[in-house]
Scaffold this motif. Structure first.
Motif, PDB file in Angstrom:
ATOM      1  N   ILE A 648       0.852  -1.195   0.000  1.00 36.43           N
ATOM      2  CA  ILE A 648       0.000   0.000   0.000  1.00 36.43           C
ATOM      3  C   ILE A 648       0.891   1.249   0.000  1.00 36.43           C
ATOM      4  CG2 ILE A 648      -1.717   1.282   1.336  1.00 36.43           C
ATOM      5  CD1 ILE A 648      -2.840  -1.389   2.321  1.00 36.43           C
ATOM      6  N   ALA A 649       1.961   1.199   0.797  1.00 40.89           N
ATOM      7  CA  ALA A 649       2.852   2.362   0.860  1.00 40.89           C
ATOM      8  C   ALA A 649       3.554   2.610  -0.486  1.00 40.89           C
ATOM      9  CB  ALA A 649       3.874   2.176   1.974  1.00 40.89           C
ATOM     10  N   TRP A 650       3.928   1.544  -1.170  1.00 42.78           N
ATOM     11  CA  TRP A 650       4.494   1.728  -2.525  1.00 42.78           C
ATOM     12  C   TRP A 650       3.497   2.499  -3.389  1.00 42.78           C
ATOM     13  CZ3 TRP A 650       8.428  -0.410  -5.977  1.00 42.78           C
ATOM     14  CH2 TRP A 650       9.502  -0.988  -5.318  1.00 42.78           C
ATOM     15  N   LYS A 651       2.229   2.077  -3.303  1.00 38.56           N
ATOM     16  CA  LYS A 651       1.217   2.691  -4.176  1.00 38.56           C
ATOM     17  C   LYS A 651       0.986   4.156  -3.821  1.00 38.56           C
ATOM     18  CE  LYS A 651      -0.642  -1.864  -4.908  1.00 38.56           C
ATOM     19  NZ  LYS A 651      -1.494  -2.902  -4.316  1.00 38.56           N
ATOM     20  N   GLU A 652       1.151   4.497  -2.551  1.00 35.30           N
ATOM     21  CA  GLU A 652       1.059   5.928  -2.179  1.00 35.30           C
ATOM     22  C   GLU A 652       2.110   6.733  -2.956  1.00 35.30           C
ATOM     23  OE1 GLU A 652      -0.017   4.479   2.236  1.00 35.30           O
ATOM     24  OE2 GLU A 652       1.491   6.040   2.157  1.00 35.30           O
ATOM     25  N   ASN A 653       3.318   6.185  -2.984  1.00 35.26           N
ATOM     26  CA  ASN A 653       4.396   6.878  -3.691  1.00 35.26           C
ATOM     27  C   ASN A 653       4.127   6.957  -5.196  1.00 35.26           C
ATOM     28  OD1 ASN A 653       6.938   7.423  -1.815  1.00 35.26           O
ATOM     29  ND2 ASN A 653       5.907   5.579  -1.089  1.00 35.26           N
ATOM     30  N   PHE A 654       3.603   5.866  -5.754  1.00 37.25           N
ATOM     31  CA  PHE A 654       3.329   5.871  -7.194  1.00 37.25           C
ATOM     32  C   PHE A 654       2.285   6.926  -7.549  1.00 37.25           C
ATOM     33  CE2 PHE A 654       4.333   1.062  -7.239  1.00 37.25           C
ATOM     34  CZ  PHE A 654       5.631   1.272  -7.671  1.00 37.25           C
ATOM     35  N   TRP A 655       1.192   6.939  -6.798  1.00 38.53           N
ATOM     36  CA  TRP A 655       0.125   7.901  -7.128  1.00 38.53           C
ATOM     37  C   TRP A 655       0.591   9.333  -6.908  1.00 38.53           C
ATOM     38  CZ3 TRP A 655      -3.780   6.889 -10.151  1.00 38.53           C
ATOM     39  CH2 TRP A 655      -4.283   5.582 -10.221  1.00 38.53           C
ATOM     40  N   ALA A 656       1.464   9.517  -5.896  1.00 36.66           N
ATOM     41  CA  ALA A 656       1.998  10.869  -5.691  1.00 36.66           C
ATOM     42  C   ALA A 656       2.848  11.282  -6.890  1.00 36.66           C
ATOM     43  CB  ALA A 656       2.816  10.922  -4.405  1.00 36.66           C
ATOM     44  N   ARG A 657       3.683  10.366  -7.375  1.00 37.60           N
ATOM     45  CA  ARG A 657       4.505  10.696  -8.554  1.00 37.60           C
ATOM     46  C   ARG A 657       3.631  10.919  -9.797  1.00 37.60           C
ATOM     47  NH1 ARG A 657      10.347   9.118  -8.443  1.00 37.60           N
ATOM     48  NH2 ARG A 657      11.004  10.291  -6.610  1.00 37.60           N
ATOM     49  N   LEU A 658       2.464  10.269  -9.806  1.00 37.73           N
ATOM     50  CA  LEU A 658       1.540  10.518 -10.934  1.00 37.73           C
ATOM     51  C   LEU A 658       0.761  11.814 -10.716  1.00 37.73           C
ATOM     52  CD1 LEU A 658       0.154   6.921 -11.623  1.00 37.73           C
ATOM     53  CD2 LEU A 658       1.745   8.227 -13.041  1.00 37.73           C
ATOM     54  N   ARG A 659       1.048  12.488  -9.621  1.00 33.38           N
ATOM     55  CA  ARG A 659       0.443  13.780  -9.275  1.00 33.38           C
ATOM     56  C   ARG A 659      -1.047  13.642  -8.987  1.00 33.38           C
ATOM     57  NH1 ARG A 659       3.956  18.067 -10.919  1.00 33.38           N
ATOM     58  NH2 ARG A 659       5.927  17.056 -11.374  1.00 33.38           N
ATOM     59  N   ASN A 660      -1.433  12.509  -8.479  1.00 29.59           N
ATOM     60  CA  ASN A 660      -2.822  12.314  -8.102  1.00 29.59           C
ATOM     61  C   ASN A 660      -2.890  12.202  -6.573  1.00 29.59           C
ATOM     62  OD1 ASN A 660      -5.406  11.354  -7.562  1.00 29.59           O
ATOM     63  ND2 ASN A 660      -5.538  10.331  -9.542  1.00 29.59           N
ATOM     64  N   GLY A 661      -2.959  13.359  -5.922  1.00 27.28           N
ATOM     65  CA  GLY A 661      -2.913  13.414  -4.464  1.00 27.28           C
ATOM     66  C   GLY A 661      -4.082  12.687  -3.818  1.00 27.28           C
ATOM     67  N   ASP A 662      -5.258  12.797  -4.423  1.00 31.97           N
ATOM     68  CA  ASP A 662      -6.421  12.161  -3.797  1.00 31.97           C
ATOM     69  C   ASP A 662      -6.281  10.640  -3.790  1.00 31.97           C
ATOM     70  OD1 ASP A 662      -7.566  14.459  -3.027  1.00 31.97           O
ATOM     71  OD2 ASP A 662      -8.902  14.632  -4.765  1.00 31.97           O
ATOM     72  N   HIS A 663      -5.742  10.117  -4.893  1.00 30.60           N
ATOM     73  CA  HIS A 663      -5.588   8.661  -4.925  1.00 30.60           C
ATOM     74  C   HIS A 663      -4.490   8.221  -3.950  1.00 30.60           C
ATOM     75  CE1 HIS A 663      -7.040   5.226  -7.501  1.00 30.60           C
ATOM     76  NE2 HIS A 663      -6.367   4.677  -6.507  1.00 30.60           N
ATOM     77  N   ILE A 701       8.362  -2.825   9.203  1.00 31.55           N
ATOM     78  CA  ILE A 701       8.476  -1.380   9.376  1.00 31.55           C
ATOM     79  C   ILE A 701       8.521  -0.612   8.059  1.00 31.55           C
ATOM     80  CG2 ILE A 701      10.990  -1.083   9.412  1.00 31.55           C
ATOM     81  CD1 ILE A 701      10.440   0.509  12.122  1.00 31.55           C
ATOM     82  N   ASP A 702       8.766  -1.314   6.962  1.00 31.01           N
ATOM     83  CA  ASP A 702       8.891  -0.590   5.693  1.00 31.01           C
ATOM     84  C   ASP A 702       7.604   0.144   5.318  1.00 31.01           C
ATOM     85  OD1 ASP A 702       7.579  -2.955   5.271  1.00 31.01           O
ATOM     86  OD2 ASP A 702       8.962  -3.713   3.765  1.00 31.01           O
ATOM     87  N   GLY A 703       6.459  -0.379   5.796  1.00 33.18           N
ATOM     88  CA  GLY A 703       5.202   0.329   5.532  1.00 33.18           C
ATOM     89  C   GLY A 703       5.184   1.688   6.213  1.00 33.18           C
ATOM     90  N   ASN A 704       5.718   1.749   7.451  1.00 32.99           N
ATOM     91  CA  ASN A 704       5.808   3.054   8.128  1.00 32.99           C
ATOM     92  C   ASN A 704       6.691   4.016   7.334  1.00 32.99           C
ATOM     93  OD1 ASN A 704       5.526   1.020  10.674  1.00 32.99           O
ATOM     94  ND2 ASN A 704       4.584   2.990  11.099  1.00 32.99           N
ATOM     95  N   PHE A 705       7.851   3.503   6.936  1.00 33.26           N
ATOM     96  CA  PHE A 705       8.799   4.380   6.249  1.00 33.26           C
ATOM     97  C   PHE A 705       8.295   4.772   4.857  1.00 33.26           C
ATOM     98  CE2 PHE A 705      12.273   2.194   8.967  1.00 33.26           C
ATOM     99  CZ  PHE A 705      12.105   3.124   9.984  1.00 33.26           C
ATOM    100  N   GLY A 706       7.693   3.795   4.173  1.00 35.09           N
ATOM    101  CA  GLY A 706       7.185   4.075   2.827  1.00 35.09           C
ATOM    102  C   GLY A 706       6.086   5.123   2.850  1.00 35.09           C
ATOM    103  N   ALA A 707       5.290   5.110   3.926  1.00 30.48           N
ATOM    104  CA  ALA A 707       4.203   6.094   4.025  1.00 30.48           C
ATOM    105  C   ALA A 707       4.767   7.509   4.197  1.00 30.48           C
ATOM    106  CB  ALA A 707       3.293   5.751   5.203  1.00 30.48           C
ATOM    107  N   VAL A 708       5.850   7.633   4.957  1.00 31.25           N
ATOM    108  CA  VAL A 708       6.454   8.964   5.126  1.00 31.25           C
ATOM    109  C   VAL A 708       6.949   9.464   3.764  1.00 31.25           C
ATOM    110  CG1 VAL A 708       8.259  10.294   6.268  1.00 31.25           C
ATOM    111  CG2 VAL A 708       7.163   8.416   7.481  1.00 31.25           C
ATOM    112  N   SER A 709       7.579   8.571   3.030  1.00 31.85           N
ATOM    113  CA  SER A 709       8.057   8.953   1.708  1.00 31.85           C
ATOM    114  C   SER A 709       6.877   9.354   0.808  1.00 31.85           C
ATOM    115  CB  SER A 709       8.833   7.777   1.109  1.00 31.85           C
ATOM    116  OG  SER A 709       9.013   7.948  -0.255  1.00 31.85           O
ATOM    117  N   GLY A 710       5.803   8.561   0.856  1.00 30.98           N
ATOM    118  CA  GLY A 710       4.638   8.857   0.017  1.00 30.98           C
ATOM    119  C   GLY A 710       4.045  10.222   0.341  1.00 30.98           C
ATOM    120  N   MET A 711       3.914  10.507   1.635  1.00 31.68           N
ATOM    121  CA  MET A 711       3.348  11.809   2.025  1.00 31.68           C
ATOM    122  C   MET A 711       4.280  12.947   1.607  1.00 31.68           C
ATOM    123  SD  MET A 711       1.428  11.231   5.673  1.00 31.68           S
ATOM    124  CE  MET A 711       2.151   9.819   6.431  1.00 31.68           C
TER     125      MET A 711
END
Ligand code: FUC
Length: 822
Positions: A648-663, A701-711
């Motif tokens: 899920i955290a990976w996908k946060e980063n992907f959608w952010a890079r796609l510039r889709n903040g809501d997703h 713990i990677d989910g915690n860290f990945g979420a920080v990166s995504g945000m």
């Protein structure tokens, strides 16, 4: 009187009482325990299970604190406690002899036979048998006064890195606080009460196996042992009491009728990060004893103040406010359960963000001998989930996505050193699997405390060509953010060695483009149109994307250093010959060399590694490569919005890079689903435990860290470059590129961007209002924003391209830029 006020008064009375009799004591109790800032996790019940306990750590030495009333438990960890031994003979020495056969079988599309051959000849020779382990437990069994238990509260103040617990028994108020000090290399717990002589308990140290407890003196205990292999460990604990007595029990320490007690603990192992010496250093006894003598010679308040100051040096570099803070007065578990779509409590997302930074600071200080592992620093047991190692096809690198962006650059160092330490074993592995003349170094799917670089024992996970290439991305990123040329010159040979390996081992595909073979896509299978199911092919997308990224970084590194032009030219030729990313029949980014994605029997597979080029790579960008970005989006739609925690955290980063903040925000909301599930579930059960640890499940713990990166990626990006007037690569800084509508108002300070920039940004009504950019290197750069900007003191040409306002700033313009929306 409300419960909160009663407790405040109780606590104040403790403080007053402790302040009166002596002058050496100043502020041992935080009187604000009950006044909640948003940087506090707090609970109204003791932890019943590990996923409710609160983590502390000084990078290397840490604990999970249960904060009980009748008893206290600190489950202890030390970052180098690994079972087993270095497995230096796990490579198959003859593997390379089968390489051509495996490659030919793949080219003939006989993927079933290729899988059999790869499993038989291209995996590791020895079983992977080491695990990160617990160090043991410290327990306190209290003798409490008679009376009703009330006013219970425990908390973790992540602004101070101090865990606290307070409660009343009858009319006596008890308070304990615990922290892990990096400056003094010790864990400290202070116990206080409102009534003289009321602190009585028995302290014990224990471990499931391989440990011996010894009494060192009337107030000191020691636990020594080994992990069953070559690693020795030691813990020492000392009690300092005021009032009452402390004496030896049966391999324990017994405190009777004390007014106040400080427990000091130090720990260490024989581990050294030296492959040549099989990681074996001297016995930890001398150092652990010295650390204890040092810590116990200092006043508690000095230890506490030094700890807070050292910790805050990192933590306070970034502040993050989202929405209003009214909900921070609710217990953390209630906030988590209430989070829902995140609109009504955006401040909870900022707590989760800062908690991720807290966890990195607590599991990876610059002096760590090993980096933060797949449970950070915290794990209870002798055989932890997936050995709690450094899975380099997924988790190892992800742990450090946040390090540079969130202004924790020095905390990246343990990982960068560890990666460099893999060069020697990795050169052996490269030669065993790709031929005796293979240059450079290589490792694949995982590594561990013993410098493992061999493949795993089986497909689909064990064989992977990208671990070393991807780990090297972090070596480069540390330079990209800091501009430290001395550092770059030092690590350049490591990048080059990794690049040499790939340049020597890539093969041509049918069209003459370069690919890896044998090749896999992390832990996934494919089904061809001829209905053959396998996991091994040639030219899988993630591997070729990693090689592209490595060569691209190498080219920039050698240009920045002004060295190695011949090799750079070769790297350019090879990079530009790597097989291009492909778009498949459903418009998706192809995971495999064949267009097989739609044949999958596991379309929502947790790994989405083939989008590496979008994040953490930079080959795909929403603006620079819109067709590929659209294909990446289609892939994400096909994979769905659920997954394990890290997925899920990976996908946060992907959608952010796609510039889709809501997703991206929708994924964050999925991640912030409360769960108490601890069984291993491989799909769609990601969530968050009561202590805000990410649930794979189990905890990872990677989910915690990945979420920080995504945000962070939602608020700031700097992955695109342009050529400046001198022909050098410069960075484009994107301000609020993917701001979700759920975060209409906010301020973040202290974020970092590539090129040596530090930024603070504020926004209102979902639009940037003001910002400050500080340039430490004076490099040229561009700013890109969805709203037009004014930059104080400069009248810059404004370009409006692809829906963004862009401003180019030359280095001569200065160092601090104040920005406001027009
Ligand atoms: C890889 C992942 C698993 C888990 C493990 C630690 O094997 O596929 O989901 O995260 O690493």
């Amino acid at each position: 009187m409300s419960k909160q006020i009663t407790l405040q008064i109780a606590l104040l009375s403790i403080i007053l009482m402790t302040l009166l009799p002596t002058t050496s004591r100043s502020q041992p109790i935080d009187p604000k325990q009950n006044i909640k800032s948003n940087n506090v996790l707090w609970y109204t019940q003791p932890a019943k299970r590990w996923e409710e306990a609160l983590p502390i750590g000084n990078g290397r030495f840490g604990a999970m604190i249960f904060c009980g009333v009748e008893s206290e438990k600190l489950q202890l960890n030390e970052i180098t406690v690994w079972s087993g031994n270095p497995q230096t003979n796990a490579d198959r020495p003859d593997a390379y002899k089968y390489l051509d056969t495996i490659r030919r079988t793949i080219r003939a599309a006989d993927y079933k036979s290729a899988e059999q051959l790869t499993n038989k000849y291209f995996t590791s020779k020895a079983p992977y048998n080491s695990s990160y382990q617990t160090l043991g437990n410290l327990t306190l069994d209290f003798k409490l006064p008679v009376g009703k238990i009330s006013n219970y509260e425990r908390s973790l103040d992540i602004d101070q890195a101090i865990a606290k617990v307070s409660y009343s028994v009858g009319d006596v108020n008890f308070y304990r606080e615990t922290f892990a000090s990096n400056p003094d290399k010790a864990i400290l717990q202070k116990l206080m009460s409102s009534k003289k002589g009321s602190i009585s308990f028995k302290l014990a140290l224990s471990r499931i196996e391989n440990a011996k407890i010894q009494q060192l003196s009337s107030n000191k205990l020691m636990m020594t042992g080994n992990t069953g292999g070559s690693l020795e460990f030691e813990v020492q604990v000392e009690i300092i009491n005021k009032g009452g007595s402390v004496k030896n029990g049966d391999l324990s320490l017994v405190v009777e009728g004390a007014d106040e007690v400080t427990i000091i603990m130090t720990a260490g192992t024989s581990y050294i990060l030296d492959y040549a010496k099989e990681f074996k250093g001297e016995s930890p006894h001398k150092l652990v004893s010295k650390q204890l003598i040092n810590a116990s010679s200092k006043a508690y308040n000095t230890l506490r103040a030094d700890h807070v100051m050292e910790y805050q040096k990192y933590f306070r570099r970034v502040t993050f406010q989202l929405g209003d803070l009214t909900k921070s007065n609710k217990p953390t578990l209630e906030r988590l359960k209430d989070y829902g779509d995140g609109k009504s409590d955006p401040a909870f997302a900022s707590l989760f963000y800062q908690y991720g930074r807290y966890l990195l600071i607590s599991s990876s200080r610059p002096d760590n001998l090993l980096p933060s592992n797949s449970q950070g620093l915290w794990g209870d047991g002798l055989d932890l989930p997936w050995k709690s190692d450094y899975k380099s096809n997924i988790n190892y690198q992800m742990n450090y996505w946040l390090a540079e962006q969130t202004n924790l650059s020095e905390l990246h160092l343990p990982m960068l050193r560890f990666t460099q330490s893999l060069v020697v074993p990795g050169s052996k592995t490269a030669k065993a699997y790709y031929g005796p003349n293979t240059p450079g170094w290589f490792y694949g799917y995982t590594t561990n405390g013993w410098g493992w670089t061999s493949p795993g024992s089986s497909l689909p996970w064990g064989v992977f060509a990208g671990g070393s290439g991807w780990a090297c991305q972090h070596l480069w990123e540390h330079y990209a953010f800091t501009g430290d040329k001395k550092y770059l010159a030092k690590i350049y040979p490591v990048l080059k060695g990794a690049a040499e390996f790939y340049i020597a081992t890539l093969i041509q595909d049918r069209n003459g483009n370069l690919i890896t073979s044998p090749s896999t896509s992390p832990e996934n299978n494919f089904i061809t149109d001829a209905k053959i199911k396998s996991s091994v092919t040639e030219g899988a997308t993630m591997e070729k994307s990693i090689v592209w990224d490595l060569l691209n970084n190498l080219i920039q590194a050698s240009t920045s250093l002004g060295i190695d032009a011949d090799f750079r030219n070769k790297a350019v030729l090879v990079r530009d010959k790597i097989s291009p990313l492909k778009i498949g029949k459903d418009g998706q980014l192809q995971e495999w060399n064949g267009d097989w994605d739609l044949n999958s029997d596991d379309p929502n597979h947790r790994h989405v590694s083939h989008l590496f080029a979008l994040h953490p790579g930079k080959q795909i960008t929403a603006i620079g490569t819109p067709e590929l970005a659209a294909a990446a989006k289609r892939t994400l739609q096909l994979r769905g919005d659920d997954g394990t925690g890290w997925s899920i955290a990976w996908k946060e980063n992907f959608w952010a890079r796609l510039r889709n903040g809501d997703h991206a925000h929708k994924l964050l909301s999925n991640q912030l689903r409360y769960t108490d599930e601890t069984k291993t579930i491989m799909a769609d059960a990601g969530g968050t435990y009561a202590n805000l640890f990410d649930a794979h499940p189990p905890f990872q713990i990677d989910g915690n860290f990945g979420a920080v990166s995504g945000m962070t990626e939602m608020l700031l990006q700097s992955n695109e470059t342009f050529q400046n007037s001198k022909g050098l690569e410069s960075y484009i800084i994107d301000l609020l590129p993917a701001l979700p509508t759920a975060w209409p108002t906010g301020t973040i300070t202290g974020l970092k961007a590539r090129g040596g920039f530090e930024l603070s940004l504020s926004w209102k009504n979902n639009k940037l209002t003001t910002g400050i950019i500080h340039s430490s290197l004076g490099a040229s750069f561009k700013i890109r924003s969805p709203v037009p900007l004014k930059i104080q003191g400069l009248s810059l040409k404004q370009e409006f391209v692809n829906g963004y306002y862009t401003y180019k700033i030359e280095s001569k313009n200065g160092k601090i830029y104040k920005i406001s929306a027009e």
